[in-house]
Write an enzyme that holds these catalytic residues in place. Structure first.
Site, PDB file in Angstrom:
ATOM      1  N   SER A 116      48.374  21.907  26.361  1.00 28.83           N
ATOM      2  CA  SER A 116      47.484  22.893  26.695  1.00 28.83           C
ATOM      3  C   SER A 116      47.133  22.866  25.862  1.00 28.83           C
ATOM      4  CB  SER A 116      48.489  23.955  27.065  1.00 28.83           C
ATOM      5  OG  SER A 116      48.029  24.698  27.908  1.00 28.83           O
TER       6      SER A 116
ATOM      7  N   ASP B 193      49.583  20.878  33.530  1.00 27.13           N
ATOM      8  CA  ASP B 193      49.958  21.554  32.272  1.00 27.13           C
ATOM      9  C   ASP B 193      51.153  21.171  31.667  1.00 27.13           C
ATOM     10  OD1 ASP B 193      50.367  23.294  29.872  1.00 27.13           O
ATOM     11  OD2 ASP B 193      49.504  25.012  31.198  1.00 27.13           O
TER      12      ASP B 193
END
Length: 787
Positions: free
Chosen positions: A408, A553
C-alpha cells in the site's frame, strides 16, 4: 533563493535551509511516463474483467457466463478462434507468465470475449447470434413450469464481486434466526472492549509520564529525543544508560535468553585459532604443519568453528531480549563474539592457506545458514510517510538492506528506494519532497462526485501519472534490480476473495511495471478501484499482465509477507516499519523492546505496572478472540466486497525488529491528506528517532551478513549478470554438465576431478570492444578474482 522564499518552518528538525528547496531534488521537473504507456493503461482499465460474468446488460439471462465456451456464446467474428485451441491457451499462459508470444488469430486485436493481454480495443458481445438478439422478447403464453423458473431467475440476482455467493453462505433456521442478534451482541462487546483498551493505554501513558519519567531521567530522555543525527543520539543514550545503571548489566555474562557459556567458549576458540593461523601464515610454515598425521591446522579449525557458529540466532545471540535491557548496545560478551566472528570471516577470506574452491564452498554454506535481512514497509495511507525517516536513518549508517518490501503506502516508499541509488536517496529524503506528494490535492467537490459515481475517491489514471515519478518511469522489477541492486517486493491481492496473493519481484514478475504494482497494492476498496497490472513487452510497449486480471490493496490480507520472503530469498531477519493506524494503536511491549527498556526496577518491571500490562494484554487477546469467532461463524458482512476482519487477524504485523514511529492525533485527521514541508519534516524526524534505538542490533546483524556476501562475491568466477550462471549455482551447473556428458557421450568424455579443479581455477574477462577473451589467469595463489 533566499531563506524566506524557501519557506523554512519555525522548527526545522535539524534540516538545513536547502532541504526545503524543491528545485534541488533530483529529477524534480522530469516526467518519466510516456504517453503511450498511459494510453495502454487506460485501455487496460476499460477492458472487461474476464474473471467476472459480464454485467453490462448485453448478455442474455439464459446464456452461460463468459467462462462457458459454447459456440452460441461468440459472435461470428470471434468464432474463428476458440479458447479450446491449444495454441491460444498456450499463448495466454505464456502472457500470464510474463512472455510476449503472439496469440494466434488475434492480429493485434483482442478476441470477442476479452481474452488475451493485448491493449487494443476489445469487441463486446451484442447478441447470441446474428438472428437471435440478446434482449428479444418472446411473445406467447408460458407454461406453469416456465413461469416458475422465470420468477426464480428474477429472484436470483447477480452477486457483486467480493460478496458472498450462495455456495459461501450457510443454511439453517437457527443460523438465519440468530445471525443478526448474535452479531449485534458481539459487536457491542467488541466496541466496549475497544473503549476499555483506550482507557487502559491512557492509564499506562499517565503512569509512565508521572511515575517512571521524572527528574533527571526525564531531562536525559528529552536530550536524546531532540537529536537528529545518530552519533549525537548514541552519546545521549549512553548518558541515560549510565544514569539508570544499565552499564553494569552489560558486564555480566549470564542472561536467561542466550547460552552465555557456549558463546564464551566459541569466542575464545575462534580468537585462538585465528591468532595461530595468522602466525603460521606469517612464518610460512603451513605446508610442513599440514603434513603431520592426525593433526589439523589452525586454519582448518577456524573453518570448522565458523561453519558451526555462523548461523541464524546461534544459541540466542540474536534474541531481541539481549538488546531490550539498555538504550544502546548489548552484553559485552555478545559484542565481543560478533566482533570476533567478523575478524575470523575476514581471515578466512584473505588467507592463502585455503584454495579458492574451499573458500567458495565455505561461504556458500554459511550464507545458506545465516540467511538474509529484509526491510518491510507496512501500509497506512499518509502514515506511510514515516517510512522516509526510517529509510533515512538506515541509509546514513549504510545499513539499508538489499531486500525491500512494501505494501500500500509503503510500496510507494519502497519503489522510490529501490529505483534510486544511495546518492540520489540522500538528496531526496528531505522535507522538500512534500512538493511531489500531490495525490490528495483535489477538493471535496471533485472527489465526492467521483466517489458517488464510481465508488472510489481517487482516479486511477491520475495516480498512475504521479506514481510514475516515484518508480522512475515505467521501470520493471528486473530493471530496478539491475540499476540499484536492490530487490523490490510489492504485495498485491486479487480482486476476487479466494485467489492467492502474489508478491511481485524480479523473480516472480520480472517484466511487471512497478508503478502498476504500487497502484494495485494501494487500491483500498472505496479509495481506489482495483487496477490492472501492466508488463513491458520486448519492444518496450506496455500490455496487461496476467490476463488483465485486476488487483487491490495487499495490506488487506498480507501486510508483511514474511513467509514469501523466506521462501524466495532466504530471509530470516526482518526489519518491519509498522505505521498502520489500526495496528499501531495495539502495538505495546509490556517488557520493553529493542533499544527501549523498562525504566523502573532496573528493567525487570512492567510498563504501567503489572496491573496495567495485564489488563492491556487481556483486552487485546479478548478482542482477537471475538473477531475470530465472528469470522469463523461467517457472521461478518462484507462491505465493499471485503472481509475487513483480516486487517487485524493476519499472521504477523511485526518482525525480528519492529519499528513503530510515534504518531500524533492530527495524523488521523490528515490520514488522506498531502503533507506540507513542516509536517513531512516532523514525520522524517520521528521516523529517525524510532529507528535509532534499533540500529546497533541491525548493525551487528548486517556486519556479518555483508561480509558473507562479500566472500561469495569475491570467491565466485566472473559471471555476466542475467546469464544462467547467475541463477543456477556452480555445483548445480557442474552436475548438469556431468549428467549431459554421461548420457550423450562415452565414459572417456566425462570430465575428471583434476580437470574440473583446473577449470574452476581459470577465469576470463570479456572485453567490451572486441568481445573476445582478454586473458586467463591462474588462481592457485589465492589472488582476488576479477570483478
Amino acid at each position: 533563493m533566499t531563506e524566506k522564499q524557501i519557506n523554512v518552518p519555525a522548527r526545522a528538525y535539524g534540516f538545513p535551509p536547502d532541504a526545503y528547496d524543491p528545485s534541488l531534488l533530483p529529477d524534480f521537473d522530469v516526467s518519466f511516463l510516456r504517453p503511450e504507456d498511459l494510453e495502454a493503461f487506460i485501455q487496460a482499465l476499460s477492458a472487461p474483467d474476464t474473471t467476472q460474468p459480464p454485467d453490462d446488460g448485453l448478455a442474455s439471462p439464459r446464456s452461460p457466463s463468459a467462462r462457458s465456451f459454447s459456440s452460441f456464446d461468440f459472435t461470428k467474428r470471434a468464432s474463428s478462434v476458440l479458447p479450446d485451441d491449444a495454441q491460444v491457451v498456450a499463448a495466454h499462459a505464456a502472457a500470464a507468465g510474463g512472455e510476449t508470444a503472439p496469440i494466434p488469430g488475434d492480429n493485434d486485436t483482442n478476441n470477442a470475449n476479452g481474452f488475451g493481454n493485448s491493449s487494443s480495443q476489445s469487441l463486446f458481445i451484442t447478441a447470441q447470434s446474428d438472428w437471435a438478439p440478446v434482449h428479444e422478447k418472446v411473445v406467447g403464453s408460458q407454461t406453469h413450469r416456465q413461469k416458475k423458473s422465470s420468477r426464480r431467475r428474477k429472484r436470483s440476482k447477480a452477486v457483486a464481486p467480493g460478496r458472498r455467493t450462495r455456495d459461501e453462505t450457510r443454511e439453517g433456521y437457527l443460523y438465519g434466526l440468530l445471525k443478526w442478534p448474535f452479531l449485534l451482541i458481539v459487536g457491542a462487546w467488541i466496541v466496549g472492549l475497544a473503549v476499555t483498551y483506550l482507557f487502559t493505554r491512557a492509564y499506562i501513558f499517565i503512569y509512565e509520564q508521572f511515575v517512571a519519567w521524572r527528574g533527571r531521567r526525564e531531562k536525559l530522555r528529552r536530550n536524546m529525543r531532540a537529536t537528529s543525527r545518530y552519533p549525537d543520539w548514541v552519546k545521549a543514550a549512553r548518558d541515560l544508560d549510565n544514569f539508570l545503571g544499565n552499564e553494569a548489566w552489560k558486564e555480566q555474562n549470564e542472561f536467561a535468553y542466550y547460552d552465555s557459556k557456549t558463546v564464551r567458549r566459541v569466542w575464545d576458540s575462534l580468537r585462538r585459532s585465528r591468532i595461530r593461523a595468522a602466525q603460521m601464515e606469517a612464518s610460512g610454515s603451513q605446508s610442513s604443519s599440514s603434513s603431520n598425521e592426525g593433526k589439523t591446522t589452525p586454519i582448518e579449525d577456524l573453518k570448522v568453528l565458523i561453519e558451526a557458529c555462523v548461523k541464524n540466532n546461534f544459541v540466542g545471540v540474536e534474541n531481541p531480549r539481549l538488546y531490550s535491557q539498555t538504550y544502546y548496545g548489548t552484553k559485552n560478551l555478545v559484542q565481543n563474539y560478533v566482533d570476533e566472528v567478523e575478524k575470523s570471516l575476514t581471515a578466512l577470506l584473505e588467507t592463502k592457506q585455503l584454495s579458492m574452491e574451499d573458500k567458495r564452498s565455505i561461504f556458500k554454506r554459511v550464507s545458506a545458514n545465516y540467511g538474509r535481512t529484509a526491510l518491510c514497509l507496512s501500509g497506512g495511507a499518509s502514515f506511510a510517510y514515516y517510512h522516509f525517516g526510517v529509510v533515512k536513518a538506515l541509509l546514513e549508517e549504510d545499513l539499508l538492506p538489499d531486500v525491500i518490501t512494501g505494501t500500500s503506502g509503503g510500496a510507494l516508499v519502497a519503489a522510490l528506494v529501490a529505483t534510486r541509488t544511495n546518492e540520489e536517496l540522500k538528496k531526496l529524503l528531505v522535507p522538500s519532497l512534500s512538493t511531489k506528494i500531490t495525490a490528495c490535492r483535489e477538493p471535496i467537490t471533485v472527489w465526492f462526485r467521483r466517489w458517488w459515481s464510481t465508488g472510489a475517491r481517487f482516479d486511477s489514471v491520475d495516480w498512475a501519472k504521479q506514481c510514475s515519478w516515484w518508480s522512475h518511469g515505467s521501470m520493471t522489477f528486473r530493471e530496478a534490480y539491475e540499476r540499484t541492486g536492490r530487490i523490490l517486493n510489492v504485495s498485491c491481492v486479487p480482486a476476487d476473495p479466494h485467489s492467492p496473493t502474489i508478491l511481485c519481484n524480479y523473480l516472480t514478475s520480472p517484466d511487471c511495471v512497478i508503478w502498476s504494482a504500487v497502484l494495485a497494492s494501494a487500491a483500498v476498496p472505496g479509495i481506489l478501484n482495483p487496477v490492472v497490472l501492466m508488463m513491458k513487452k520486448a519492444d518496450g510497449n506496455l500490455a496487461p499482465y496476467s490476463f488483465g486480471h485486476k488487483w487491490k490493496d495487499g495490506s488487506l490480507r498480507t501486510d508483511i509477507p514474511i513467509r514469501a520472503l523466506n521462501l524466495q530469498f532466504n530471509v530470516n531477519f526482518t526489519i518491519v516499519s509498522q505505521v498502520n493506524p489500526h495496528i499501531n494503536l495495539f502495538f505495546f511491549s509490556s517488557r520493553g523492546s529493542v533499544g527501549q527498556p523498562v525504566t523502573h526496577r532496573r528493567g525487570r518491571g512492567w510498563r504501567g505496572g503489572f496491573l496495567g500490562s495485564a489488563t492491556e494484554q487481556y483486552i487485546k487477546l479478548d478482542l482477537t478472540k471475538w473477531l475470530k469467532v465472528l469470522r469463523q461463524l461467517e457472521l461478518l458482512p462484507r462491505p465493499l466486497g471485503q472481509d475487513w476482519s483480516q486487517l487485524w487477524l493476519q499472521q504477523s504485523f511485526g518482525g525480528t525488529v519492529t519499528i513503530w514511529p510515534k504518531t500524533i492525533l492530527s495524523d488521523f485527521v490528515h490520514i488522506l491528506s498531502d503533507p506540507d514541508n513542516a509536517r513531512l519534516a516532523r514525520m522524517i524526524h520521528e521516523g529517525q528517532q524510532s529507528t535509532f534505538p534499533k540500529i546497533k542490533f541491525i548493525s551487528n546483524r548486517l556486519r556479518i551478513e555483508r561480509l558473507i556476501e562479500r566472500g561469495r562475491r569475491e570467491t565466485r568466477p566472473y559471471i555476466r549478470r542475467g546469464s544462467v550462471e547467475s541463477i543456477i549455482s556452480e555445483d548445480d551447473l557442474r552436475e548438469l554438465l556431468l549428467l549431459r556428458g554421461s548420457t550423450n557421450g562415452t565414459d572417456e568424455e566425462i570430465t575428471t576431478n583434476d580437470e574440473m579443479e583446473f577449470a574452476s581455477d581459470e577465469k576470463a574477462v570479456l572485453t567490451e570492444d572486441e568481445g573476445q577473451f582478454d586473458g586467463v589467469t591462474d588462481n592457485t595463489e589465492g589472488s582476488p578474482l576479477l570483478k
